[in-house]
Design a protein around this motif. Structure first.
Motif, PDB file in Angstrom:
ATOM      1  N   VAL A 193     -21.020  36.043  18.205  1.00 17.53           N
ATOM      2  CA  VAL A 193     -21.969  36.872  18.958  1.00 17.53           C
ATOM      3  C   VAL A 193     -21.603  38.333  18.730  1.00 17.53           C
ATOM      4  O   VAL A 193     -20.432  38.664  18.522  1.00 17.53           O
ATOM      5  N   PRO A 194     -22.582  39.247  18.759  1.00 23.05           N
ATOM      6  CA  PRO A 194     -22.260  40.677  18.615  1.00 23.05           C
ATOM      7  C   PRO A 194     -21.608  41.218  19.883  1.00 23.05           C
ATOM      8  O   PRO A 194     -21.889  40.757  20.993  1.00 23.05           O
ATOM      9  N   ALA A 195     -20.718  42.174  19.717  1.00 25.64           N
ATOM     10  CA  ALA A 195     -20.042  42.799  20.860  1.00 25.64           C
ATOM     11  C   ALA A 195     -19.545  44.170  20.446  1.00 25.64           C
ATOM     12  O   ALA A 195     -19.296  44.431  19.267  1.00 25.64           O
ATOM     13  N   ALA A 196     -19.392  45.062  21.412  1.00 29.35           N
ATOM     14  CA  ALA A 196     -18.872  46.404  21.144  1.00 29.35           C
ATOM     15  C   ALA A 196     -18.116  46.879  22.368  1.00 29.35           C
ATOM     16  O   ALA A 196     -18.510  46.600  23.509  1.00 29.35           O
ATOM     17  N   GLY A 241     -18.066  37.620  14.849  1.00 24.20           N
ATOM     18  CA  GLY A 241     -17.899  37.145  13.493  1.00 24.20           C
ATOM     19  C   GLY A 241     -17.003  38.080  12.693  1.00 24.20           C
ATOM     20  O   GLY A 241     -16.999  39.297  12.897  1.00 24.20           O
ATOM     21  N   GLY A 242     -16.212  37.525  11.770  1.00 24.47           N
ATOM     22  CA  GLY A 242     -15.341  38.330  10.931  1.00 24.47           C
ATOM     23  C   GLY A 242     -14.246  39.052  11.675  1.00 24.47           C
ATOM     24  O   GLY A 242     -13.751  40.094  11.237  1.00 24.47           O
ATOM     25  N   SER A 243     -13.822  38.511  12.809  1.00 27.37           N
ATOM     26  CA  SER A 243     -12.849  39.170  13.679  1.00 27.37           C
ATOM     27  C   SER A 243     -11.534  38.410  13.685  1.00 27.37           C
ATOM     28  O   SER A 243     -11.403  37.328  13.100  1.00 27.37           O
ATOM     29  N   ILE A 244     -10.546  38.958  14.403  1.00 20.41           N
ATOM     30  CA  ILE A 244      -9.272  38.271  14.525  1.00 20.41           C
ATOM     31  C   ILE A 244      -9.436  36.958  15.277  1.00 20.41           C
ATOM     32  O   ILE A 244      -8.799  35.958  14.944  1.00 20.41           O
ATOM     33  N   GLU A 245     -10.360  36.922  16.262  1.00 18.00           N
ATOM     34  CA  GLU A 245     -10.541  35.671  16.996  1.00 18.00           C
ATOM     35  C   GLU A 245     -11.191  34.598  16.123  1.00 18.00           C
ATOM     36  O   GLU A 245     -10.846  33.413  16.230  1.00 18.00           O
ATOM     37  N   SER A 246     -12.100  35.005  15.239  1.00 17.35           N
ATOM     38  CA  SER A 246     -12.706  34.008  14.356  1.00 17.35           C
ATOM     39  C   SER A 246     -11.675  33.460  13.380  1.00 17.35           C
ATOM     40  O   SER A 246     -11.651  32.259  13.086  1.00 17.35           O
ATOM     41  N   GLU A 247     -10.807  34.340  12.878  1.00 16.26           N
ATOM     42  CA  GLU A 247      -9.774  33.909  11.940  1.00 16.26           C
ATOM     43  C   GLU A 247      -8.779  32.965  12.605  1.00 16.26           C
ATOM     44  O   GLU A 247      -8.442  31.903  12.063  1.00 16.26           O
ATOM     45  N   TYR A 248      -8.309  33.321  13.802  1.00 15.32           N
ATOM     46  CA  TYR A 248      -7.342  32.488  14.499  1.00 15.32           C
ATOM     47  C   TYR A 248      -7.960  31.157  14.928  1.00 15.32           C
ATOM     48  O   TYR A 248      -7.312  30.111  14.848  1.00 15.32           O
ATOM     49  N   THR A 250     -13.409  32.321  25.251  1.00 19.56           N
ATOM     50  CA  THR A 250     -13.722  33.610  24.657  1.00 19.56           C
ATOM     51  C   THR A 250     -12.577  34.581  24.896  1.00 19.56           C
ATOM     52  O   THR A 250     -11.722  34.367  25.765  1.00 19.56           O
ATOM     53  N   GLY A 251     -12.590  35.666  24.145  1.00 18.94           N
ATOM     54  CA  GLY A 251     -11.526  36.668  24.207  1.00 18.94           C
ATOM     55  C   GLY A 251     -11.176  37.070  22.788  1.00 18.94           C
ATOM     56  O   GLY A 251     -11.269  36.258  21.871  1.00 18.94           O
ATOM     57  N   GLY A 252     -10.805  38.324  22.592  1.00 18.43           N
ATOM     58  CA  GLY A 252     -10.500  38.725  21.234  1.00 18.43           C
ATOM     59  C   GLY A 252     -10.080  40.158  21.116  1.00 18.43           C
ATOM     60  O   GLY A 252      -9.521  40.726  22.046  1.00 18.43           O
TER      61      GLY A 252
END
Length: 364
Positions: free
Chosen positions: A55-58, A37-44, A6-8
Motif C-alpha cells: 500500500v502507498p504511505a508517506a 512496496g520495495g521497502s525494508i518491510e517487504s524485503e524482510y 503492519t509496521g515498517g
C-alpha cells in the motif's frame, strides 16, 4: 485465525513485528504483512516467507518540505488501498508495530471493523501510534507508561516488554569471524545505525579508522548506498550495506558496538550485555525519544555504556575515546536470560492479539 501485520520504515519496527509473527504462527494463525512496496518491510517479510500486500504511505518530514503538502493525499490513497486489502484478506485482527505505513493500514482496519492491537517501543507514543491508539483495542508498551498517560489510554494499556528477534540465542559468531577473515585474537567493533545508516556516524567512524583499527577489527554496517569503494580491502576493516541473517552472528561476535539508541537496538544490546557507544538521534530529526532511551539505558548499565551526542561527533575523536574506555567493560550475558527476553514479550503480544481477535468474533 488470520492476523494482518503492519509496521515498517526501519528494522527497529520490522524485526519486532516479525518476532510477533513467529509466535502467532506457533498458535496456528494465518498471516499477511501489509506495508510499502520495495521497502525494508517487504524485503524482510519475503525473507520470512510471509504473504505481502503493498500500500502507498508517506511520513511527515520534520523539516520544511513540499512533500509534507502531498502527504495527506498519499495517506488517503493508502487508506483506500489498505481497505481493498482488508476486504480481500478479511483478517480477524491487525497487529501494528508503528511507523507511518501503519496509519493508513490501521485506519482501513478500523473502517472494516477489524480490531487493532498496537505496540510502542518507547515510553511515549510516536506520532503514528498516537493516531492509532484511539482506534486500537489494546496498546502494548515495552515499559510502564509515564504517570501523565491519559486515563483513556491507561485503560487499554498492557505492559509486555519489547519483542526481540526469535533467533537471538542461535548465533554462529565463529562462523562469521571465519567468513570475514578476522583473526582469532582480534576484538571486534560493530558499528551500525539501522538499515539506512547515518552519514554523520559513518563519516566519524571513517575519519578515525586508523585509531579504531589499532584497537579493534571494525565491522561497519553503513546502510544502503553508503559503501566507500576507496576503503575496500583495507586491513582490519569490513564494510557492508546491511546484514540480514548475519546480523545476529555479528551481535554475538561484537566486543563493543557503536550505534543509535532505538528501543529495539537497546533491548538486543541489553539482552546480550554488549558494551555500547550510543549516538542518539538529535531532536532536529526526531521527537527526542532516542535521547531519553540512551540516558535511561546508560543509567541501567553503568560501566557498559557511553552516550555521545550527535552534534559532538565532529571529527570522530569522541568515538575513539569512548571505545578506549569500554575496552575492558565486562560482557556477561546469561543464555537463559537471553532466551527469556527473546521469546516472552513476543509471545505475550501474540496472545493478546489473538484474544482481541476472539473477542471480536464473539461480538459478531
Amino acid at each position: 485465525m488470520k492476523i494482518a501485520i503492519t509496521g515498517g520504515a526501519s528494522a527497529g519496527h520490522v524485526v519486532p513485528a516479525l518476532a510477533v509473527a513467529d509466535e502467532l504462527a506457533t498458535f496456528g494463525a494465518q498471516l499477511v504483512f501489509i506495508g510499502r512496496g520495495g521497502s525494508i518491510e517487504s524485503e524482510y517479510a519475503e525473507r520470512a516467507g510471509l504473504p505481502f500486500r503493498a500500500v502507498p504511505a508517506a511520513g511527515l518530514k520534520r523539516h520544511r518540505s513540499w512533500g509534507n503538502l502531498l502527504m495527506p493525499l498519499t495517506v488517503l490513497r493508502g487508506v483506500a488501498a489498505a481497505w481493498r486489502v482488508m476486504r480481500l484478506e478479511r483478517p480477524d485482527a491487525l497487529f501494528s508495530k508503528g511507523s507511518y505505513v501503519s496509519v493508513p493500514v490501521g485506519m482501513a482496519a478500523w473502517l472494516c471493523k477489524v480490531p487493532i492491537v498496537i505496540h510502542e517501543s518507547d515510553r511515549s507514543l510516536g506520532l503514528a501510534n498516537r493516531i492509532l491508539a484511539r482506534l486500537a483495542e489494546t496498546v502494548c508498551f515495552s515499559t510502564p507508561p509515564a504517570p501523565t498517560t491519559p486515563r483513556w489510554l491507561s485503560a487499554k494499556a498492557a505492559v509486555t516488554g519489547l519483542p526481540l528477534r526469535s533467533d537471538l540465542t542461535t548465533a554462529d559468531p565463529d562462523g562469521l569471524r571465519e567468513r570475514l577473515g578476522v583473526t582469532g585474537s582480534a576484538r571486534v567493533l560493530l558499528a551500525f545505525c539501522g538499515s539506512s545508516g547515518s552519514q554523520r556516524v559513518n563519516q566519524a567512524v571513517r575519519a578515525q579508522l586508523d585509531a579504531l583499527c589499532d584497537q579493534y577489527a571494525v565491522l561497519h554496517v553503513c546502510g544502503k548506498g553508503n559503501l566507500d569503494p576507496s576503503l575496500e580491502g583495507r586491513a582490519g576493516y569490513w564494510q557492508v550495506e546491511y546484514l540480514h541473517e548475519d546480523m545476529n552472528d555479528a551481535l554475538h561476535l561484537a566486543d563493543t558496538v557503536i550505534g543509535r539508541a532505538g528501543a529495539t537496538t537497546l533491548a538486543e544490546l541489553e539482552a546480550l550485555a554488549i558494551p555500547a557507544v550510543l549516538v542518539p538521534l538529535p531532536t532536529s530529526v526526531s521527537r527526542g525519544d532516542q535521547i531519553e532511551n540512551a540516558a535511561a539505558y546508560a543509567e541501567r548499565n553503568p560501566g557498559r555504556c557511553i552516550v555521545v551526542a550527535d552534534e559532538a561527533l565532529t571529527d570522530g575523536k569522541p568515538l575513539v575515546e569512548a571505545c578506549e574506555r569500554l575496552r575492558e567493560a565486562p560482557r556477561e550475558a546469561d543464555p537463559g536470560t537471553v532466551a527469556h527476553h527473546a521469546r516472552e514479550a513476543a509471545g505475550q503480544v501474540a496472545r493478546l492479539t489473538l484474544a482481541v481477535a476472539r473477542s471480536a468474533l464473539v461480538r459478531r
